[in-house]
Design an enzyme around this catalytic site. Structure first.
Site, mmCIF file in Angstrom:
data_model
loop_
_atom_site.group_PDB
_atom_site.id
_atom_site.type_symbol
_atom_site.label_atom_id
_atom_site.label_comp_id
_atom_site.label_asym_id
_atom_site.label_seq_id
_atom_site.Cartn_x
_atom_site.Cartn_y
_atom_site.Cartn_z
ATOM 1 C CB THR A 39 -4.269 2.774 2.341
ATOM 2 O OG1 THR A 39 -4.490 4.182 2.321
ATOM 3 C CG2 THR A 39 -5.579 2.037 2.135
ATOM 4 N N GLY A 62 -0.565 0.993 -1.244
ATOM 5 C CA GLY A 62 0.553 0.885 -2.173
ATOM 6 C C GLY A 62 1.855 0.356 -1.607
ATOM 7 C CD GLN A 63 1.028 0.118 2.852
ATOM 8 O OE1 GLN A 63 0.242 0.236 1.928
ATOM 9 N NE2 GLN A 63 0.626 -0.018 4.093
ATOM 10 N NE ARG A 64 9.569 -3.501 -1.790
ATOM 11 C CZ ARG A 64 10.046 -2.977 -2.921
ATOM 12 N NH1 ARG A 64 9.850 -3.586 -4.056
ATOM 13 N NH2 ARG A 64 10.740 -1.859 -2.899
ATOM 14 C CG MET A 66 -0.642 -3.109 1.452
ATOM 15 S SD MET A 66 -1.887 -4.121 2.279
ATOM 16 C CE MET A 66 -3.342 -3.669 1.379
#
Length: 172
Positions: A39, A62-64, A66
């Site tokens: 996402t 939830g990527q670092r 983001m």
């Protein structure tokens, strides 16, 4: 995915990338497992729990890279649902750090927390007791919190978890 989101309590889904937040949201809203990709930004929708009760769910990337944007979703947050991949113990220290950081935001003071230990259908997944210990949930004495095992793919535990979230919102 939804109607006027301001009329229902806002529930934010957060967690590390690949925890299963988008799969979980899609399963809740459509009843189907959908092919998802990481996402960028957010997904949102309204979950009808019963004829009188709905929650607006925001699934935040939830990527670092983001996670620095998580703070922009907290203003009207009535409950935080933190999703972890219970089959990946190697990322628990990172999940613990991310959870601790987001809960330190003053806008989440007293906001109930539901931790979903996702992917319980996979072999070698951790128990909720193990996940709870790795996330140091007992240290959160200033808020209502619960932890529940679930499987977004199979739909196990999802409806019950969000019924509990709604009850925590009402009690807080």
């Amino acid at each position: 995915m939804g109607q006027n989101s301001s009329s229902y309590p806002q529930v934010i889904l957060m967690g590390l990338d690949f925890a299963g937040k988008s799969t979980l949201l899609a399963k809740l809203l459509t009843g189907m497992v959908m092919e998802t990709s990481p996402t960028v930004g957010f997904n949102a929708g309204n979950l009808e729990l019963d004829k009188k009760t709905s929650l607006t769910l925001w699934d935040v990337g939830g990527q670092r890279g983001m996670r620095t944007n998580w703070k922009y979703y907290l203003d009207d947050c009535r409950a935080l649902v933190f999703v972890v991949d219970s089959s990946d113990s190697t990322r628990m220290p990172e999940a613990h750090k991310a959870l601790k950081k987001v809960l330190s935001d003053e806008r989440l003071e007293g906001v109930p927390l539901m931790v979903l230990a996702n992917k319980k259908d996979l072999p070698n997944c951790m128990t909720i007791r193990e996940v709870s210990k790795k996330l140091d949930l007992r240290s959160y004495t200033d808020r209502l919190w619960e932890i529940q095992a679930c499987s977004a793919v199979q739909g196990l535990g999802l409806q019950q978890a969000f019924i509990s979230v709604n009850k925590m919102i009402q009690r807080s």
